[in-house]
Design a protein around this motif. Structure first.
Motif, PDB file in Angstrom:
ATOM      1  N   SER A  30      -8.379  -0.510 -17.318  1.00  0.00           N
ATOM      2  CA  SER A  30      -7.178  -0.464 -16.197  1.00  0.00           C
ATOM      3  C   SER A  30      -6.154  -0.958 -16.769  1.00  0.00           C
ATOM      4  O   SER A  30      -5.117  -0.209 -16.339  1.00  0.00           O
ATOM      5  CB  SER A  30      -7.888  -1.336 -15.091  1.00  0.00           C
ATOM      6  OG  SER A  30      -7.099  -1.235 -13.973  1.00  0.00           O
ATOM      7  N   GLY A  31      -6.075  -2.208 -17.466  1.00  0.00           N
ATOM      8  CA  GLY A  31      -4.824  -2.621 -18.161  1.00  0.00           C
ATOM      9  C   GLY A  31      -4.072  -1.268 -19.001  1.00  0.00           C
ATOM     10  O   GLY A  31      -2.588  -1.089 -18.806  1.00  0.00           O
ATOM     11  N   LEU A  64      -1.428  -3.259 -11.652  1.00  0.00           N
ATOM     12  CA  LEU A  64      -1.133  -4.147 -12.802  1.00  0.00           C
ATOM     13  C   LEU A  64      -1.588  -5.772 -12.298  1.00  0.00           C
ATOM     14  O   LEU A  64      -2.365  -6.450 -13.029  1.00  0.00           O
ATOM     15  CB  LEU A  64       0.100  -4.336 -13.388  1.00  0.00           C
ATOM     16  CG  LEU A  64       0.336  -5.208 -14.797  1.00  0.00           C
ATOM     17  CD1 LEU A  64      -0.412  -4.628 -15.773  1.00  0.00           C
ATOM     18  CD2 LEU A  64       1.724  -4.874 -15.260  1.00  0.00           C
ATOM     19  N   VAL A  65      -1.282  -6.065 -11.151  1.00  0.00           N
ATOM     20  CA  VAL A  65      -1.638  -7.415 -10.557  1.00  0.00           C
ATOM     21  C   VAL A  65      -3.127  -7.419 -10.404  1.00  0.00           C
ATOM     22  O   VAL A  65      -3.844  -8.614 -10.865  1.00  0.00           O
ATOM     23  CB  VAL A  65      -0.837  -7.583  -9.235  1.00  0.00           C
ATOM     24  CG1 VAL A  65      -1.534  -8.882  -8.796  1.00  0.00           C
ATOM     25  CG2 VAL A  65       0.752  -7.960  -9.542  1.00  0.00           C
ATOM     26  N   ALA A  69      -6.144  -9.720 -12.463  1.00  0.00           N
ATOM     27  CA  ALA A  69      -7.172 -10.551 -11.635  1.00  0.00           C
ATOM     28  C   ALA A  69      -8.643 -10.199 -11.803  1.00  0.00           C
ATOM     29  O   ALA A  69      -9.476 -11.161 -11.960  1.00  0.00           O
ATOM     30  CB  ALA A  69      -7.140 -10.400 -10.120  1.00  0.00           C
ATOM     31  N   LEU A  70      -8.785  -9.088 -12.452  1.00  0.00           N
ATOM     32  CA  LEU A  70     -10.216  -8.565 -12.943  1.00  0.00           C
ATOM     33  C   LEU A  70     -10.703  -9.444 -14.072  1.00  0.00           C
ATOM     34  O   LEU A  70     -11.885  -9.588 -14.175  1.00  0.00           O
ATOM     35  CB  LEU A  70     -10.050  -6.967 -13.434  1.00  0.00           C
ATOM     36  CG  LEU A  70     -10.482  -6.088 -12.492  1.00  0.00           C
ATOM     37  CD1 LEU A  70     -10.359  -4.640 -13.020  1.00  0.00           C
ATOM     38  CD2 LEU A  70     -11.717  -6.282 -11.818  1.00  0.00           C
ATOM     39  N   LEU A  71      -9.614  -9.939 -14.917  1.00  0.00           N
ATOM     40  CA  LEU A  71     -10.116 -10.848 -15.789  1.00  0.00           C
ATOM     41  C   LEU A  71     -10.816 -11.927 -15.357  1.00  0.00           C
ATOM     42  O   LEU A  71     -11.591 -12.839 -16.034  1.00  0.00           O
ATOM     43  CB  LEU A  71      -8.872 -11.404 -16.672  1.00  0.00           C
ATOM     44  CG  LEU A  71      -8.194 -10.296 -17.493  1.00  0.00           C
ATOM     45  CD1 LEU A  71      -6.786 -10.658 -18.151  1.00  0.00           C
ATOM     46  CD2 LEU A  71      -9.238  -9.844 -18.565  1.00  0.00           C
ATOM     47  N   LEU A  86     -11.939  -4.840  -6.452  1.00  0.00           N
ATOM     48  CA  LEU A  86     -10.900  -5.028  -7.000  1.00  0.00           C
ATOM     49  C   LEU A  86     -10.752  -3.650  -7.619  1.00  0.00           C
ATOM     50  O   LEU A  86      -9.797  -2.919  -7.685  1.00  0.00           O
ATOM     51  CB  LEU A  86     -10.467  -5.839  -8.114  1.00  0.00           C
ATOM     52  CG  LEU A  86     -10.218  -7.482  -7.766  1.00  0.00           C
ATOM     53  CD1 LEU A  86     -10.073  -8.269  -8.868  1.00  0.00           C
ATOM     54  CD2 LEU A  86      -9.035  -7.486  -6.552  1.00  0.00           C
ATOM     55  N   THR A  87     -11.729  -3.045  -8.558  1.00  0.00           N
ATOM     56  CA  THR A  87     -11.692  -1.650  -8.884  1.00  0.00           C
ATOM     57  C   THR A  87     -11.427  -0.864  -7.925  1.00  0.00           C
ATOM     58  O   THR A  87     -10.858   0.340  -8.209  1.00  0.00           O
ATOM     59  CB  THR A  87     -13.023  -1.731  -9.906  1.00  0.00           C
ATOM     60  OG1 THR A  87     -12.988  -2.605 -10.914  1.00  0.00           O
ATOM     61  CG2 THR A  87     -12.911  -0.206 -10.611  1.00  0.00           C
TER      62      THR A  87
END
Length: 128
Positions: A30-31, A64-65, A69-71, A86-87
């Motif tokens: 995603s990043g 991006l935000v 947060a996924l991390l 989130l995804t």
């Protein structure tokens, strides 16, 4: 090593059904997409109507935000709920905004509210 179909599968807790570190890989993908699309939006995207430039920037910001947060998903009590919502939010909200901006047609915006609710649900899942 694959498990034999004759041997019982190990019992897993409900939130361990999937490796929570998988969310780091999802965040990486995603990043990459967020940075690529953001770069295109800043340097290559030239819509006829300049208001669509702002739609693209909003999509890029939220993308991006929430990718960052996924991390944190593996650190949460319910990583698959948090990461999954989130995804879904990134795909439904940011994806819809990218399409609307690129096509310069707001008729494709129907999924965006569902993405917003997915974002809200993800953050709310941290309460439980």
């Amino acid at each position: 090593m694959p498990l034999s179909p004759l041997l019982p599968r190990p019992k897993l807790k409900r939130n361990q059904a999937m490796n929570p570190r998988l969310w780091h890989k999802v965040a990486a993908i995603s990043g990459i997409a967020a940075l690529g699309l953001g770069t295109y939006g800043s340097h290559g995207f030239k819509p006829n109507d300049p208001t669509y430039k702002q739609v693209w920037q909003t999509a890029s910001l939220y993308h991006l935000v929430h990718t960052a947060a996924l991390l944190a998903a593996p650190l949460t009590k319910h990583p698959n709920i948090f990461g999954g919502l989130l995804t879904a939010g990134i795909m439904a909200f940011s994806g819809t905004c990218y399409v609307v901006a690129y096509l310069e047609d707001r008729s494709y915006s129907r999924l965006a509210p569902f993405g917003g609710f997915a974002f809200i649900g993800a953050w709310a899942s941290l309460l439980f």
